[in-house]
Design an enzyme around this catalytic site. Structure first.
Site, short mmCIF file in Angstrom:
data_model
loop_
_atom_site.label_atom_id
_atom_site.label_comp_id
_atom_site.label_asym_id
_atom_site.label_seq_id
_atom_site.Cartn_x
_atom_site.Cartn_y
_atom_site.Cartn_z
N LYS A 120 -49.74 -31.28 -27.01
CA LYS A 120 -49.39 -30.99 -28.33
C LYS A 120 -47.82 -30.55 -28.59
O LYS A 120 -47.36 -29.86 -27.65
CB LYS A 120 -50.35 -29.80 -28.80
CG LYS A 120 -49.95 -29.20 -30.13
CD LYS A 120 -51.10 -28.17 -30.41
CE LYS A 120 -51.15 -27.85 -32.11
NZ LYS A 120 -52.23 -26.59 -32.33
N SER A 128 -58.00 -23.87 -33.59
CA SER A 128 -57.10 -25.22 -33.84
C SER A 128 -57.48 -26.19 -32.67
O SER A 128 -56.70 -27.30 -32.70
CB SER A 128 -55.74 -25.12 -33.81
OG SER A 128 -55.35 -24.62 -35.13
N SER A 155 -55.51 -27.44 -36.15
CA SER A 155 -53.78 -28.00 -36.05
C SER A 155 -53.79 -28.94 -34.71
O SER A 155 -52.73 -29.73 -34.87
CB SER A 155 -52.89 -26.91 -35.88
OG SER A 155 -52.87 -26.13 -34.66
#
Lengths: 98, 484
Positions: free
Chosen positions: B78, B177, B153
């Site tokens: 990420k 997330s 996210s």
């Protein structure tokens, strides 16, 4: 729904957060923040008089290390992403009082 | 050779047995990125040097030189974990061209084991969001229905694994997330106990809630990655001084007699009927295994979102103060310093980020700290107690991960509060600080994935991993791959 914060409050917070909003954005933010704060007020349903606050879930305190010089970023590495630099320093616009 | 559903260990074996070269393996995944990511848009940056790095591994193997255990196995990260030689943007304009001078501890740990970084994955800006729609650069699509969100996210991390553009990825979880996008994309997403994995190099959003964790298509890979990245780090003073564990070796134990708690507060109005059904079917599977199902209560569940949006935003307002255009990132043109700060931050940050900074600044400001932040911290204690009380009665807690399957792009983006409410099932775990995993447990009538959550007490990762492992032995939801 009663207004919890006013446009002036929002402008004050924006200043604290070093954010700038146009007039139209202030309106929108005021409405949105009021909606969220109204929802958040539900916490007042709970009696927390004798409850200790939790700031961190683990019982860790005072994590120290020996005062010995270790690895560090070189000046070059530290300045690598600088938008503006001079003589090995970060350079910024001057402070204008007012 | 079905590379798509092979575990990391199986891929490692293929490489060691020279049944496939590192070059071929990485090319396989890079080709999948080339073929599918124009539709899914999960990558912000693809490592052009990956194939060269793979070649180096092959050369060393040819010569019989020593290689780290997982040399040549690809992975992606990420974009809020700093990497050298690759940008780290946090999906924000304010860090658009930022190239970190140091590397995150988790990245170091993976590199030491020989993993090859295929690239950086899309996310909601600064990890603030539940749909990946808040990225400043692109909106990742749910690979099961490209008109829907992948969740957030860590949307890019989940979507990339769902399509098998990478065998596994790392994401971060502050309020759900990792788990929520895993649920919406049909993959496994694991949030470790707070402090289990180092946050050094994870761009901070909410320091008392953030944790890095793996997203994988099978639970063994989650266990393996957790074993690699889960260790005390002197560079992160919030990292727990807890011994490293070989979670893989702890898989496969009998779960007869294990007590699973079902909190009644999670089975409420607004829960999509197919989600309820799938989770109930999963409960039956666990009963067949000999687990004991116990109804429990987590009475303060309904206050989780209010607490979270005070604490997380307060911490975020402090953590994001560093983005001021001085030392790195975007800087706006301005006459004076104050104007530079304001313009840089106003132009560099997206709306949701600004909204949360404003909220956080307000709740911490003079005169309001007690009413909001302190109050929230006290309710946090109540939520923590709910969990500790529950874990006196049960070993593991089972809940749906998300009240609904993936929603359409744009459906919730106009109403921030609606978006926040979709985190209702994941948020309290971060406030408590325990561990949790979302695993696939079904599909709705439209073919959209459904996930269930297994939550564990502090440092009881092995309990939930093992239970998930047993579940994946008798189901195959996690093996399904979306067709693109």
């Amino acid at each position: 729904m009663s207004e919890i914060i006013s446009k002036q409050d929002v402008q004050h917070i924006a200043k604290l957060a070093r954010l700038h909003f146009e007039e139209s954005e202030i309106e929108k933010f005021t409405t949105e923040l009021n909606k969220i704060l109204d929802y958040i007020h539900k916490l007042n349903e709970l009696d927390t008089e004798n409850v200790e606050p939790t700031s961190h879930v683990l019982d860790i305190t005072n994590v120290f290390r020996e005062d010995i010089v270790g690895e560090s970023l070189s000046r070059e590495e530290a300045l690598k992403n600088a938008p503006d630099k001079e003589h090995g320093h970060f350079k910024v616009p001057r402070v204008i009082e007012g | 050779m079905d590379l798509l559903n092979m575990s990391i260990l199986e891929l490692k074996d293929l490489l060691e047995d020279k049944k496939i070269s590192a070059y071929e393996l990485n090319k396989f995944f890079i080709d999948r990125i080339k073929n599918f990511d124009n539709q899914v848009e999960s990558f912000l940056y693809v490592n052009e040097k990956a194939l060269e790095e793979a070649k180096v591994v092959d050369e060393k193997r040819e010569k019989g030189e020593p290689l780290p255990e997982f040399a040549g196995v690809p992975i992606a990260i990420k974009d809020n974990m700093v990497t050298k030689g690759m940008p780290t943007t946090c999906a924000s304009k304010i860090l658009e061209n930022f190239s970190s001078p140091y590397e995150a501890t988790v990245v170091n740990l993976l590199k030491e084991k020989g993993f090859i970084l295929l690239g950086k994955l899309n996310m909601d800006e600064f990890a603030m969001g539940s749909s990946c729609e808040n990225s400043a650069f692109k909106k990742t699509k749910n690979p099961w229905d490209l008109e829907r969100v992948p969740g957030g996210s860590s949307g890019g991390s989940a979507a990339a694994v769902a399509v098998r553009m990478v065998p596994a990825s790392l994401g971060s979880d502050t309020g759900g997330s990792i788990r929520q996008p895993a649920s919406l994309c049909g993959v496994c997403g694991f949030k470790p106990t707070y402090g289990r994995v180092s946050r050094y190099g994870l761009v901070a959003f909410a320091s008392s809630l953030d944790q890095i964790g793996p997203l994988t298509h099978n639970i063994e890979d989650a266990a393996l990655l957790l074993s690699i990245i889960g260790e005390h780090d002197p560079k992160d003073s919030t990292s727990a001084d807890y011994p490293k564990k070989d979670y893989l070796s702890l898989l496969g134990n009998d779960v007869k007699g294990l007590k699973i708690g079902i909190p009644k507060e999670f089975f409420i109005e607004g829960l999509q009927s197919e989600v309820k059904e799938s989770v109930e079917n999963a409960v039956k599977e666990f009963e067949k295994m000999g687990c004991e199902i116990v109804e429990i209560s987590l009475p303060h569940t309904e206050y989780g979102i209010a607490v979270y949006y005070i604490i997380a935003t307060a911490e975020a307002s402090s953590n994001l103060a560093r983005y001021d255009g001085v030392r790195y990132g975007f800087r706006a043109e301005a006459e004076g310093l104050r104007e530079m700060y304001e313009k840089t931050r106003s132009q560099g940050f997206g709306e949701e980020v600004k909204r949360r900074i404003m909220l956080g600044t307000y709740v911490l400001s003079a005169g309001y700290y007690d009413a909001y932040y302190l109050k929230a911290q006290k309710v946090r204690t109540l939520i923590k107690s709910d969990f500790l009380d529950a874990f006196e009665k049960v070993d593991v807690i089972l809940t749906p991960t998300s009240p609904t399957t993936a929603f359409k792009l744009g459906e919730k983006s106009d109403d921030p509060l609606q978006m926040y409410l979709s985190d209702i099932f994941t948020i309290s775990l971060n406030l408590f600080g325990g561990c949790g995993v979302s695993i696939p447990c079904g599909f709705d009538k439209q073919g959209l994935p459904i996930g269930l959550q297994l939550l564990g007490n502090y440092f009881e990762e092995d309990k939930i991993l093992n239970l998930a492992y047993n579940y994946q032995k008798v189901t195959d939801f996690h093996k399904k791959i979306p067709e693109l």
